[in-house]
Design a protein around this motif. Structure first.
Motif, PDB file in Angstrom:
ATOM      1  N   LEU A 128       6.769  -5.847  -8.770  1.00 17.41           N
ATOM      2  CA  LEU A 128       6.586  -5.330  -7.414  1.00 17.41           C
ATOM      3  C   LEU A 128       7.225  -6.242  -6.360  1.00 17.41           C
ATOM      4  N   THR A 129       7.337  -7.530  -6.634  1.00 12.99           N
ATOM      5  CA  THR A 129       7.979  -8.426  -5.668  1.00 12.99           C
ATOM      6  C   THR A 129       9.471  -8.132  -5.535  1.00 12.99           C
ATOM      7  N   THR A 130      10.051  -7.446  -6.545  1.00 12.97           N
ATOM      8  CA  THR A 130      11.471  -7.081  -6.466  1.00 12.97           C
ATOM      9  C   THR A 130      11.672  -5.832  -5.613  1.00 12.97           C
ATOM     10  N   GLY A 131      10.574  -5.141  -5.271  1.00  7.93           N
ATOM     11  CA  GLY A 131      10.667  -3.918  -4.482  1.00  7.93           C
ATOM     12  C   GLY A 131      10.998  -2.692  -5.305  1.00  7.93           C
ATOM     13  N   ARG A 132      11.032  -2.856  -6.626  1.00  4.84           N
ATOM     14  CA  ARG A 132      11.345  -1.713  -7.497  1.00  4.84           C
ATOM     15  C   ARG A 132      10.052  -1.144  -8.079  1.00  4.84           C
ATOM     16  N   PRO A 133      10.063   0.150  -8.414  1.00  5.82           N
ATOM     17  CA  PRO A 133       8.834   0.791  -8.878  1.00  5.82           C
ATOM     18  C   PRO A 133       8.381   0.324 -10.257  1.00  5.82           C
ATOM     19  N   ALA A 134       7.072   0.413 -10.446  1.00  6.32           N
ATOM     20  CA  ALA A 134       6.445   0.104 -11.723  1.00  6.32           C
ATOM     21  C   ALA A 134       5.517   1.263 -12.074  1.00  6.32           C
ATOM     22  N   LEU A 135       5.393   1.549 -13.347  1.00  8.48           N
ATOM     23  CA  LEU A 135       4.561   2.648 -13.813  1.00  8.48           C
ATOM     24  C   LEU A 135       3.499   2.108 -14.760  1.00  8.48           C
ATOM     25  N   VAL A 136       2.261   2.547 -14.537  1.00  6.09           N
ATOM     26  CA  VAL A 136       1.139   2.161 -15.386  1.00  6.09           C
ATOM     27  C   VAL A 136       0.453   3.446 -15.835  1.00  6.09           C
ATOM     28  N   GLU A 137       0.156   3.550 -17.122  1.00  5.95           N
ATOM     29  CA  GLU A 137      -0.585   4.702 -17.649  1.00  5.95           C
ATOM     30  C   GLU A 137      -1.929   4.208 -18.154  1.00  5.95           C
ATOM     31  N   VAL A 138      -3.008   4.762 -17.596  1.00  2.00           N
ATOM     32  CA  VAL A 138      -4.366   4.334 -17.949  1.00  2.00           C
ATOM     33  C   VAL A 138      -5.301   5.537 -18.008  1.00  2.00           C
ATOM     34  N   ASP A 139      -6.546   5.268 -18.397  1.00  3.44           N
ATOM     35  CA  ASP A 139      -7.558   6.313 -18.359  1.00  3.44           C
ATOM     36  C   ASP A 139      -8.223   6.310 -16.972  1.00  3.44           C
ATOM     37  N   LEU A 140      -9.208   7.171 -16.781  1.00  5.09           N
ATOM     38  CA  LEU A 140      -9.874   7.304 -15.485  1.00  5.09           C
ATOM     39  C   LEU A 140     -10.497   5.982 -15.033  1.00  5.09           C
ATOM     40  N   GLN A 141     -11.193   5.316 -15.929  1.00  5.35           N
ATOM     41  CA  GLN A 141     -11.814   4.035 -15.590  1.00  5.35           C
ATOM     42  C   GLN A 141     -10.753   3.022 -15.163  1.00  5.35           C
ATOM     43  N   GLY A 142      -9.645   2.975 -15.896  1.00  5.58           N
ATOM     44  CA  GLY A 142      -8.559   2.058 -15.556  1.00  5.58           C
ATOM     45  C   GLY A 142      -7.966   2.366 -14.189  1.00  5.58           C
ATOM     46  N   ALA A 143      -7.799   3.661 -13.885  1.00  3.26           N
ATOM     47  CA  ALA A 143      -7.262   4.056 -12.575  1.00  3.26           C
ATOM     48  C   ALA A 143      -8.211   3.621 -11.460  1.00  3.26           C
ATOM     49  N   ARG A 144      -9.497   3.802 -11.667  1.00  4.32           N
ATOM     50  CA  ARG A 144     -10.473   3.380 -10.656  1.00  4.32           C
ATOM     51  C   ARG A 144     -10.417   1.872 -10.443  1.00  4.32           C
ATOM     52  N   ASN A 145     -10.307   1.140 -11.530  1.00  2.00           N
ATOM     53  CA  ASN A 145     -10.241  -0.323 -11.419  1.00  2.00           C
ATOM     54  C   ASN A 145      -8.937  -0.781 -10.775  1.00  2.00           C
ATOM     55  N   LEU A 146      -7.838  -0.097 -11.084  1.00  2.00           N
ATOM     56  CA  LEU A 146      -6.559  -0.448 -10.460  1.00  2.00           C
ATOM     57  C   LEU A 146      -6.578  -0.132  -8.965  1.00  2.00           C
ATOM     58  N   ARG A 147      -7.281   0.920  -8.568  1.00  2.00           N
ATOM     59  CA  ARG A 147      -7.420   1.249  -7.135  1.00  2.00           C
ATOM     60  C   ARG A 147      -8.075   0.080  -6.400  1.00  2.00           C
ATOM     61  N   LYS A 148      -9.093  -0.522  -7.037  1.00  2.00           N
ATOM     62  CA  LYS A 148      -9.775  -1.664  -6.427  1.00  2.00           C
ATOM     63  C   LYS A 148      -8.867  -2.895  -6.388  1.00  2.00           C
ATOM     64  N   ALA A 149      -8.143  -3.130  -7.493  1.00  2.00           N
ATOM     65  CA  ALA A 149      -7.297  -4.322  -7.603  1.00  2.00           C
ATOM     66  C   ALA A 149      -6.034  -4.210  -6.762  1.00  2.00           C
ATOM     67  N   MET A 150      -5.484  -3.008  -6.641  1.00  2.00           N
ATOM     68  CA  MET A 150      -4.226  -2.785  -5.922  1.00  2.00           C
ATOM     69  C   MET A 150      -4.361  -1.507  -5.088  1.00  2.00           C
ATOM     70  N   PRO A 151      -5.040  -1.586  -3.943  1.00  2.00           N
ATOM     71  CA  PRO A 151      -5.277  -0.377  -3.145  1.00  2.00           C
ATOM     72  C   PRO A 151      -3.998   0.333  -2.696  1.00  2.00           C
ATOM     73  N   GLU A 152      -2.886  -0.380  -2.687  1.00  2.00           N
ATOM     74  CA  GLU A 152      -1.622   0.233  -2.256  1.00  2.00           C
ATOM     75  C   GLU A 152      -0.971   1.086  -3.350  1.00  2.00           C
ATOM     76  N   ALA A 153      -1.506   1.038  -4.561  1.00  2.00           N
ATOM     77  CA  ALA A 153      -0.928   1.796  -5.672  1.00  2.00           C
ATOM     78  C   ALA A 153      -1.072   3.298  -5.419  1.00  2.00           C
ATOM     79  N   LEU A 154      -0.097   4.048  -5.895  1.00  2.00           N
ATOM     80  CA  LEU A 154      -0.130   5.503  -5.825  1.00  2.00           C
ATOM     81  C   LEU A 154      -0.761   6.000  -7.125  1.00  2.00           C
ATOM     82  N   LEU A 155      -1.931   6.624  -7.018  1.00  2.00           N
ATOM     83  CA  LEU A 155      -2.626   7.148  -8.191  1.00  2.00           C
ATOM     84  C   LEU A 155      -2.308   8.628  -8.349  1.00  2.00           C
ATOM     85  N   VAL A 156      -1.775   8.977  -9.529  1.00  2.00           N
ATOM     86  CA  VAL A 156      -1.382  10.355  -9.806  1.00  2.00           C
ATOM     87  C   VAL A 156      -2.156  10.851 -11.031  1.00  2.00           C
TER      88      VAL A 156
END
Length: 190
Positions: free
Chosen positions: A87-115
């Motif tokens: 993310l420091t390079t300004g290029r996109p990153a993709l993460v695939e997780v389950d619902l619990q993981g998405a909720r936790n990533l929202r807390k850890a990285m609120p700027e993330a786009l959750l799809v």
């Protein structure tokens, strides 16, 4: 961009198609304590670690999120450093997780786009899960119960993309990801 959705919705297939459309796509490799399956490559499909290594990762805050999977048979998590470096390079990153993981990533990285990847219908999801023929009826039933909970939580996501067709779903995700990446780069230059 964080992708989640119920088992059988086609997340892995969509990610594969997305990587064909955008070969430079950087995909987060989860760490897991489960046994490596035939054909899987360490560092490509997963980063296979021992339970002790996983404990050390938790203690050192090396994971953005982690969870016990399938009633504690193993643990999986998202390593922090590779994502932060990307993310420091300004290029996109993709993460695939389950619902619990998405909720936790929202807390850890609120700027993330959750799809949330959604099936075209409940019947289509049931057909995909049963049609796989890779799990016992008990496992399919458990996954369908979990899918109902996950579908009920889709309003927690920034975007919902219905997986009716691999190519169009991947194209929609690519547009979302590149739009998010462009707006993030603009914010950083202001």
């Amino acid at each position: 961009m964080v992708l989640a959705g119920p088992s059988g919705v086609g997340k892995s297939s969509v990610v594969h198609e997305l990587r064909k459309l955008y070969p430079d796509l950087w995909f987060s490799v989860s760490a897991t304590t489960r046994e490596q399956r035939p054909g899987e490559r360490d560092g490509v499909d997963y980063r296979f670690v021992t339970a002790d290594e996983f404990d050390r990762m938790i203690e050192k805050d090396d994971l953005l999120e982690w969870a016990e999977i399938h009633r504690g048979t193993h643990r999986s998590g998202t390593p922090r450093t590779p994502i932060e470096e990307r993310l420091t390079t300004g290029r996109p990153a993709l993460v695939e997780v389950d619902l619990q993981g998405a909720r936790n990533l929202r807390k850890a990285m609120p700027e993330a786009l959750l799809v949330f990847i959604s099936p075209p219908s409940w019947e289509a999801l049931v057909e995909r899960l049963v049609g796989r023929g890779t799990e016992s009826p008990e496992v399919v039933e458990r996954r369908l119960r979990t899918a109902k909970e996950e579908l009920a939580a889709q309003d927690e996501f920034d975007e919902v993309v219905v997986n009716t067709d691999l190519r169009s779903t991947a194209e929609q995700l690519l547009k979302l990801m590149l739009d998010k990446s462009s707006s993030h780069q603009l914010e950083n230059h202001e």
